[in-house]
Design an enzyme around this catalytic site. Structure first.
Site, PDB file in Angstrom:
ATOM      1  N   LYS A 279      29.784  13.879 -15.658  1.00  0.00           N
ATOM      2  CA  LYS A 279      29.336  12.962 -16.816  1.00  0.00           C
ATOM      3  C   LYS A 279      28.039  13.114 -17.107  1.00  0.00           C
ATOM      4  O   LYS A 279      27.219  13.339 -16.072  1.00  0.00           O
ATOM      5  CB  LYS A 279      29.825  11.468 -16.759  1.00  0.00           C
ATOM      6  CG  LYS A 279      31.283  11.300 -16.712  1.00  0.00           C
ATOM      7  CD  LYS A 279      31.693   9.729 -16.562  1.00  0.00           C
ATOM      8  CE  LYS A 279      33.068   9.447 -16.816  1.00  0.00           C
ATOM      9  NZ  LYS A 279      33.847   9.796 -17.951  1.00  0.00           N
ATOM     10  N   ARG A 353      44.574   9.923 -15.108  1.00  0.00           N
ATOM     11  CA  ARG A 353      46.091  10.271 -15.212  1.00  0.00           C
ATOM     12  C   ARG A 353      46.546  11.083 -14.145  1.00  0.00           C
ATOM     13  O   ARG A 353      47.692  10.848 -13.647  1.00  0.00           O
ATOM     14  CB  ARG A 353      46.139  11.427 -16.568  1.00  0.00           C
ATOM     15  CG  ARG A 353      45.343  12.454 -16.452  1.00  0.00           C
ATOM     16  CD  ARG A 353      45.182  13.265 -17.884  1.00  0.00           C
ATOM     17  NE  ARG A 353      43.779  12.551 -18.592  1.00  0.00           N
ATOM     18  CZ  ARG A 353      43.736  12.860 -19.832  1.00  0.00           C
ATOM     19  NH1 ARG A 353      44.448  13.898 -20.505  1.00  0.00           N
ATOM     20  NH2 ARG A 353      42.931  12.479 -20.432  1.00  0.00           N
TER      21      ARG A 353
HETATM   22  N1  BES Z   1      37.130   6.690 -17.142  1.00  0.00           N
HETATM   23  C1  BES Z   1      37.038   7.784 -18.136  1.00  0.00           C
HETATM   24  C2  BES Z   1      37.541   6.948 -19.423  1.00  0.00           C
HETATM   25  C3  BES Z   1      36.449   6.191 -19.958  1.00  0.00           C
HETATM   26  C4  BES Z   1      35.361   6.397 -20.903  1.00  0.00           C
HETATM   27  C5  BES Z   1      36.609   4.617 -20.074  1.00  0.00           C
HETATM   28  C6  BES Z   1      34.473   5.488 -21.482  1.00  0.00           C
HETATM   29  C7  BES Z   1      35.483   3.753 -20.501  1.00  0.00           C
HETATM   30  C8  BES Z   1      34.593   4.306 -21.229  1.00  0.00           C
HETATM   31  C9  BES Z   1      38.028   8.703 -17.966  1.00  0.00           C
HETATM   32  O1  BES Z   1      38.493   9.008 -16.705  1.00  0.00           O
HETATM   33  C10 BES Z   1      37.377   9.935 -18.497  1.00  0.00           C
HETATM   34  O2  BES Z   1      36.712  10.507 -18.084  1.00  0.00           O
HETATM   35  N2  BES Z   1      38.214  10.310 -19.703  1.00  0.00           N
HETATM   36  C11 BES Z   1      37.712  11.673 -20.235  1.00  0.00           C
HETATM   37  C12 BES Z   1      38.936  12.452 -20.509  1.00  0.00           C
HETATM   38  C13 BES Z   1      38.463  13.725 -21.298  1.00  0.00           C
HETATM   39  C14 BES Z   1      37.931  14.560 -20.012  1.00  0.00           C
HETATM   40  C15 BES Z   1      39.828  14.434 -21.689  1.00  0.00           C
HETATM   41  C16 BES Z   1      37.067  11.007 -21.505  1.00  0.00           C
HETATM   42  O3  BES Z   1      37.558  10.283 -22.266  1.00  0.00           O
HETATM   43  O4  BES Z   1      36.057  11.839 -21.937  1.00  0.00           O
HETATM   44 MN    MN Z   2      36.851  10.475 -15.988  1.00  0.00          MN
END
Ligand code: BES
Ligand code: MN
Ligand code: ZN
Length: 494
Positions: A279, A353
């Site tokens: 991230k 997921r």
């Molecule tokens: N934990 C995150 C989702 C999230 C993002 C929660 C912002 C709270 C605030 C999740 O694991 C994630 O990183 N999801 C990705 C999915 C993508 C790679 C398809 C996302 O939402 O960017």
């Molecule tokens: Mn994630």
């Protein structure tokens, strides 16, 4: 805090502080008029002078005269009479409690439910009052070294209602107390930093919960047992981390032995760096909240056990960190889930997921009558719904409607979004049964559809709480959602 229901109009009992509602443009409620009369007109004199307008959430203390049932009257604004309802009622009690928390009153009585609150029956009026008071008094367990302001002196809170409503109010207080206790547990866990709240810490918290409540049982499976279960998808997420993963199983038995349980599956990523699909730095600290789904499962079970709700619930929490390392899962790696389905991990940041699909497959062992997973699953859900509604996904319209209705009643709302083949098809992979991500479009929906693929024959719903589970900015912290929604749904027979 002790909560109790009391008869409105029983002017005999003296209280340190009576909370009375005033509508906008200084319109007194009937309860306010009665107390004003008892206090010799102190309130009406004040209103006449224009000292208080009745704006929603406004507060003003009035030192009452020697007469009347209270040493102090606390005026609290209810906003315009025409739009008065649950929201303004909750805000008024929250604001009143904030004022009380700073002062010296040891007990208070709210007269706001002494007359009907539009949209709330006496049960919900009492329950929301207890929740609002508890939320206003909630303090994050912090590590600040400066001296803390003294704790609120307030220890007794009364809810005045008409005699006919006493019984319903008592039930509302009872349930509100449970929801508040569960919400506080959920918030405490989610607010802890990830160097404290590890998967092992969560396992300890689960054991503590089982110790505290006879109706709660716990089992914690370690990495060897997780391997034996063939949870290859879950294990692919934990690979890069030095913290051992845990599979936590909490069983609440409030129903009879052979009632099929409801399974709650909570995402327990104690920190989500994204893994090799790392991230960006801004806001990454908030990924300590990525175990909010797990925290809500703990909180819901705590609430049910406190209430003694007549249901059986099994809480399933796969928990680990998502870290980059020389051993971490790489984009393109293919893993085999517990269900046997193979998954191409195109993005290691779509890890929620990957742990939930194995959690859902594991839930089948309990022959559940419904499975609800709860997860801070996608940033796309935050874009779609913001912080106010959780995303609600289910192919089962009845189940979706029941959860949405529970959210409405509990003031913890969720909005239904689609689950459909057209979106699920976007998860096609050239190399495995499915990929773990689709494109940028409809990200919250494709994530839900990924989980859907693992729910054949189950009555299943998914709550994406990425936007609702915690606040950002200057009020950063866990909200304890969706504990109120889940408890309401379970109290209504799920
Ligand atoms: N934990 C995150 C989702 C999230 C993002 C929660 C912002 C709270 C605030 C999740 O694991 C994630 O990183 N999801 C990705 C999915 C993508 C790679 C398809 C996302 O939402 O960017
Ligand atoms: Mn994630
Ligand atoms: Zn995540």
């Amino acid at each position: 805090m002790q909560f109790h229901a009391t008869k409105a109009g029983s002017a005999g009992q003296k209280t340190a502080c009576a909370i009375i509602g005033i509508h906008e443009n200084a319109v007194m409620t009937a309860a306010a008029r009665a107390l004003d009369r008892a206090a010799g007109g102190a309130v009406s004199r004040l209103l006449k002078r224009g000292d208080f307008s009745g704006k929603s959430g406004e507060t003003l203390p009035v030192i009452a005269t020697r007469r009347g049932p209270a040493e102090r009257l606390l005026l609290v604004g209810l906003g315009p009479r025409g739009t008065y309802g649950r929201k303004a009622y909750r805000r008024a009690i929250f604001a009143a409690t904030q004022w009380l928390a700073k002062g010296g009153a040891a007990n208070a009585v709210s007269y706001l439910a002494g007359e009907p609150v539009p949209g709330l029956d006496p049960y919900y009026a009492a329950r929301h009052a207890v929740e609002s008071v508890s939320n206003a008094l909630y303090r994050t367990p912090d590590l600040k070294t400066a001296k803390k302001p003294p704790l609120a002196k307030l220890t007794r809170f009364g809810i005045a209602v008409p005699v006919a409503d006493l019984e319903a109010a008592r039930r509302g207080i009872d349930h509100g107390r449970g929801i508040a206790a569960g919400g506080a547990l959920s918030r405490d866990l989610a607010n802890l930093p990830a160097n404290v709240c590890t998967p092992t810490y969560l396992a300890g918290a689960a054991k503590g919960l089982a110790k505290e409540h006879k109706s709660v049982g716990v089992r914690v499976l370690d990495v060897r047992e997780i391997r034996r279960l063939k949870m290859g998808s879950f294990l692919s997420v934990t690979r890069g981390s030095d913290e051992p993963p845990q599979l936590i199983v909490l069983e609440y038995q409030g129903g009879t032995k052979d009632d099929a349980p409801v399974a709650l599956v909570g995402k327990g990523i104690t920190f989500d760096t994204g893994g090799i699909s790392l991230k960006q730095p801004p806001g990454m600290d908030e990924m300590k909240f990525d175990m909010s789904g797990a925290a809500s499962v703990f909180g819901t079970i705590k609430a049910l056990a406190t209430i003694g709700a007549p249901v059986n619930v099994v809480g399933i929490v796969p928990t680990c960190e998502n870290m980059p390392s020389g051993r971490a899962t790489k984009p393109g790696d293919i893993v085999t889930s517990m269900s046997g389905k193979t998954i191409e991990v195109l993005n290691t940041d779509a890890e929620g997921r990957l742990i939930l699909c194995d959690g859902i497959t594991f839930a089948r062992r309990f022959k559940p009558r419904a499975v609800v997973d709860i997860a801070t699953l996608t940033g796309a859900c935050v874009i779609a719904l913001g912080a106010h509604y959780s995303g609600l996904f289910s192919p089962d319209a009845k189940l979706a409607d029941a959860l949405a209705a529970a959210g409405e009643r509990a003031d913890d709302r969720a909005w239904r979004m689609p689950v459909a083949e057209e979106y699920a098809e976007l998860l096609k992979s050239n190399f495995a049964d499915m990929a773990n991500v689709a494109g940028r479009e409809a990200g919250a929906i494709t994530a839900a559809c990924f989980l859907w693929r693992f729910t054949d024959g189950l009555r299943w719903a998914h709550l994406d709480i990425a936007g609702s589970a915690y606040l950002t900015g200057s009020h950063k912290g866990s909200t304890g959602r969706p504990v109120p929604l889940l408890v309401d749904w379970l109290l209504h027979g799920a």
